[in-house]
Write a protein that holds these residues in place. Structure first.
Motif, PDB file in Angstrom:
ATOM      1  N   LYS A 108       0.834  -1.403  -0.010  1.00  0.00           N
ATOM      2  CA  LYS A 108      -0.141   0.018  -0.153  1.00  0.00           C
ATOM      3  C   LYS A 108       1.116   1.363  -0.086  1.00  0.00           C
ATOM      4  CE  LYS A 108      -4.182  -1.787   2.377  1.00  0.00           C
ATOM      5  NZ  LYS A 108      -4.888  -1.762   3.442  1.00  0.00           N
ATOM      6  N   LEU A 150       0.559  -0.194  -4.479  1.00  0.00           N
ATOM      7  CA  LEU A 150       0.266  -1.425  -5.112  1.00  0.00           C
ATOM      8  C   LEU A 150      -0.678  -2.316  -4.341  1.00  0.00           C
ATOM      9  CD1 LEU A 150       3.988  -2.903  -5.984  1.00  0.00           C
ATOM     10  CD2 LEU A 150       2.449  -1.836  -7.525  1.00  0.00           C
ATOM     11  N   GLY A 151      -1.393  -3.111  -4.994  1.00  0.00           N
ATOM     12  CA  GLY A 151      -2.391  -4.005  -4.451  1.00  0.00           C
ATOM     13  C   GLY A 151      -1.779  -5.263  -3.923  1.00  0.00           C
ATOM     14  N   TYR A 152      -2.601  -6.248  -3.287  1.00  0.00           N
ATOM     15  CA  TYR A 152      -2.193  -7.492  -2.992  1.00  0.00           C
ATOM     16  C   TYR A 152      -3.171  -8.380  -3.523  1.00  0.00           C
ATOM     17  CZ  TYR A 152      -0.770 -11.261   0.151  1.00  0.00           C
ATOM     18  OH  TYR A 152      -0.234 -12.482   0.549  1.00  0.00           O
ATOM     19  N   ASN A 153      -2.620  -9.679  -4.204  1.00  0.00           N
ATOM     20  CA  ASN A 153      -3.655 -10.774  -4.818  1.00  0.00           C
ATOM     21  C   ASN A 153      -3.539 -11.667  -3.693  1.00  0.00           C
ATOM     22  OD1 ASN A 153      -4.605 -12.980  -6.011  1.00  0.00           O
ATOM     23  ND2 ASN A 153      -3.862 -12.062  -8.017  1.00  0.00           N
ATOM     24  N   GLN A 155      -0.476  -5.606  -8.610  1.00  0.00           N
ATOM     25  CA  GLN A 155      -0.565  -6.254  -7.286  1.00  0.00           C
ATOM     26  C   GLN A 155       0.426  -7.192  -6.926  1.00  0.00           C
ATOM     27  OE1 GLN A 155      -4.447  -8.590  -7.790  1.00  0.00           O
ATOM     28  NE2 GLN A 155      -5.446  -6.829  -6.693  1.00  0.00           N
TER      29      GLN A 155
END
Length: 191
Positions: free
Chosen positions: A131, A135-138, A185
């Motif tokens: 974050k 970036l996101g997180y898969n 992500q």
């Protein structure tokens, strides 16, 4: 038929070299210099020109405090290449670098992380770090590939003014995990 057999021989040799243990220690070195040295230690050549043409400027990035001690060749390569969005393959006994399909932009690599927590699981720490750099997180893919390691708890995390890739390595290396970025992500995987 000869080409097919030659290709199989290269793959077999590359697989055998994945397990060879390599050591590399330096206060600072470029990605390309590190790769060339550990490839040589694993009995492989290094295609400097092709690698440079395909990966400049990432291959020229300097890695501070390189500490690879008796680590399998494949693991060592991932430790050096993943943070700068590069991959490798072995062609005719030579390591060749190329860009990962969805590598991190340089501005993400250069962002500095400040983070602290008392006790959190690896994946929740990774979510927080991702974050900070946008970036996101898969979750689904990461969990499927790394459970139970991603659920391990880390006590007293303190990261002060470190680049994103070094902060990620501090959390992931001790549990044998790595990361890549897919469609913006972070995705965790086992090394």
């Amino acid at each position: 038929m000869r080409r097919l057999l030659a290709g199989l021989a290269i793959i077999c040799c590359a697989g055998a070299q994945q397990d060879l243990k390599v050591t590399y220690l330096a206060t600072q070195a470029s990605v390309q210099d590190i790769v060339q040295t550990i490839a040589r230690a694993a009995g492989l050549g290094y295609n400097w020109r092709k690698s440079f043409d395909q990966t400049d400027p990432q291959c020229r990035r300097f890695v501070p405090d390189v500490r690879i001690e008796a680590v399998p060749f494949g693991t060592a390569m991932h430790r050096i290449l993943d943070p700068v969005g590069l991959r490798y393959e072995v062609e005719s006994g030579e390591v060749v670098l190329y860009r990962a399909p969805d590598s991190l932009p340089a501005d993400v690599l250069d962002k500095r992380i400040n983070y602290s927590s008392g006790r959190k699981s690896v994946q929740y720490i990774v979510i927080d770090l991702a974050k900070q750099v946008g970036l996101g997180y898969n979750w689904d893919k990461s969990f499927a590939q790394t459970d139970p390691e991603c659920r391990r708890f880390v006590d007293h995390v303190s990261i002060q003014n470190q680049p994103f890739d070094k902060a990620m390595a501090k959390i992931l290396d001790p549990v044998g995990l790595g990361y890549e970025v897919e469609d913006g992500q972070v995705v965790l995987y086992r090394r």
